[in-house]
Design a protein around this motif. Structure first.
Motif, PDB file in Angstrom:
ATOM      1  N   SER A   1      32.136  32.883  83.030  1.00  0.00           N
ATOM      2  CA  SER A   1      33.526  32.899  82.579  1.00  0.00           C
ATOM      3  C   SER A   1      34.443  32.865  83.792  1.00  0.00           C
ATOM      4  CB  SER A   1      33.825  34.155  81.761  1.00  0.00           C
ATOM      5  OG  SER A   1      33.042  34.176  80.596  1.00  0.00           O
TER       6      SER A   1
ATOM      7  N   PHE B   1      38.681  32.878  84.829  1.00  0.00           N
ATOM      8  CA  PHE B   1      40.081  33.022  84.438  1.00  0.00           C
ATOM      9  C   PHE B   1      40.934  32.223  85.406  1.00  0.00           C
ATOM     10  CE2 PHE B   1      44.270  35.047  84.692  1.00  0.00           C
ATOM     11  CZ  PHE B   1      44.645  34.942  83.358  1.00  0.00           C
TER      12      PHE B   1
ATOM     13  N   SER C   1      44.760  31.359  86.647  1.00  0.00           N
ATOM     14  CA  SER C   1      46.158  31.768  86.673  1.00  0.00           C
ATOM     15  C   SER C   1      46.874  30.905  87.702  1.00  0.00           C
ATOM     16  CB  SER C   1      46.272  33.244  87.049  1.00  0.00           C
ATOM     17  OG  SER C   1      47.619  33.632  87.145  1.00  0.00           O
TER      18      SER C   1
ATOM     19  N   THR D   1      34.985  35.843  86.206  1.00  0.00           N
ATOM     20  CA  THR D   1      34.990  37.153  85.544  1.00  0.00           C
ATOM     21  C   THR D   1      33.611  37.533  85.024  1.00  0.00           C
ATOM     22  OG1 THR D   1      35.708  36.138  83.463  1.00  0.00           O
ATOM     23  CG2 THR D   1      37.431  36.996  84.916  1.00  0.00           C
TER      24      THR D   1
ATOM     25  N   GLN E   1      32.934  29.104  80.441  1.00  0.00           N
ATOM     26  CA  GLN E   1      34.097  29.367  79.594  1.00  0.00           C
ATOM     27  C   GLN E   1      35.314  29.611  80.471  1.00  0.00           C
ATOM     28  OE1 GLN E   1      33.721  32.775  77.024  1.00  0.00           O
ATOM     29  NE2 GLN E   1      35.513  32.200  75.855  1.00  0.00           N
ATOM     30  N   PHE E   2      36.428  28.987  80.074  1.00  0.00           N
ATOM     31  CA  PHE E   2      37.670  29.144  80.815  1.00  0.00           C
ATOM     32  C   PHE E   2      38.679  29.912  79.979  1.00  0.00           C
ATOM     33  CE2 PHE E   2      35.908  25.072  82.379  1.00  0.00           C
ATOM     34  CZ  PHE E   2      35.759  25.406  83.713  1.00  0.00           C
ATOM     35  N   GLU E   3      39.411  30.784  80.657  1.00  0.00           N
ATOM     36  CA  GLU E   3      40.574  31.444  80.073  1.00  0.00           C
ATOM     37  C   GLU E   3      41.752  31.065  80.957  1.00  0.00           C
ATOM     38  OE1 GLU E   3      40.081  35.636  78.941  1.00  0.00           O
ATOM     39  OE2 GLU E   3      38.014  35.399  79.618  1.00  0.00           O
ATOM     40  N   PHE E   4      42.900  30.821  80.326  1.00  0.00           N
ATOM     41  CA  PHE E   4      44.047  30.312  81.070  1.00  0.00           C
ATOM     42  C   PHE E   4      45.263  31.212  80.919  1.00  0.00           C
ATOM     43  CE2 PHE E   4      41.387  26.662  80.136  1.00  0.00           C
ATOM     44  CZ  PHE E   4      41.363  26.004  81.350  1.00  0.00           C
TER      45      PHE E   4
ATOM     46  N   SER F   1      49.679  26.557  79.223  1.00  0.00           N
ATOM     47  CA  SER F   1      49.924  26.243  77.815  1.00  0.00           C
ATOM     48  C   SER F   1      50.489  24.831  77.663  1.00  0.00           C
ATOM     49  CB  SER F   1      50.901  27.263  77.229  1.00  0.00           C
ATOM     50  OG  SER F   1      51.131  26.977  75.873  1.00  0.00           O
TER      51      SER F   1
ATOM     52  N   ASN G   1      37.357  26.320  74.640  1.00  0.00           N
ATOM     53  CA  ASN G   1      37.512  26.559  76.082  1.00  0.00           C
ATOM     54  C   ASN G   1      36.166  26.641  76.790  1.00  0.00           C
ATOM     55  OD1 ASN G   1      40.261  26.470  76.153  1.00  0.00           O
ATOM     56  ND2 ASN G   1      40.565  28.671  76.172  1.00  0.00           N
TER      57      ASN G   1
END
Length: 129
Positions: free
Chosen positions: A3, A5, A7, A14, A29-32, A37, A62
């Motif tokens: 994973s 993240f 920013s 992570t 897996q990506f979190e943004f 957006s 994602n």
């Protein structure tokens, strides 16, 4: 699953896991952050001299499959970077490279000494069928 993240232009791992030479189907897996957006995203994977891009349309939400071509050489560092474009395909945010870690050497059936110079194990099994 790995994973990451994202920013703005920075990314942070992570959750990590071991990646080995020859893996197929490994996922990331990506979190943004909010600044991503509405942007179309592309993940760029790099190991040594091999670079592969995966556009967001090929992801599952994602979650992106790591191209197996970048996992071919043990000891190479796997890097990932992303970039986001707007509706006009204008580059809005490129990230710096994010180090995922070194690709480990995986088990290799072709190096099976028990075959005594005969066919590799997979070929021996296939021959029996």
């Amino acid at each position: 699953m790995i994973s990451v993240f994202i920013s703005k232009a920075l990314g942070f791992v992570t959750n990590n896991e071991t990646l080995t030479r020859g893996m197929v189907g490994a996922k990331m897996q990506f979190e943004f952050g909010d600044e991503w957006s509405g942007l179309s995203k592309t993940a760029i994977f790099k190991a040594g001299h091999i670079t592969r891009a995966v556009i967001q349309e090929q992801w599952d939400g994602n979650i992106c499959t790591i191209p197996s071509e970048v996992l071919e050489k043990p000891g190479e560092a796997l890097l990932v970077g992303l970039y986001g474009t707007d509706a006009d395909k204008t580059l809005i945010i490129p990230t710096v490279w994010i180090s995922i870690g070194a690709i480990k050497d995986g088990a290799d059936p072709d190096a099976d000494a028990s075959t005594n110079g005969t066919l590799p194990v997979w070929a021996q099994i296939q021959r029996r069928l």
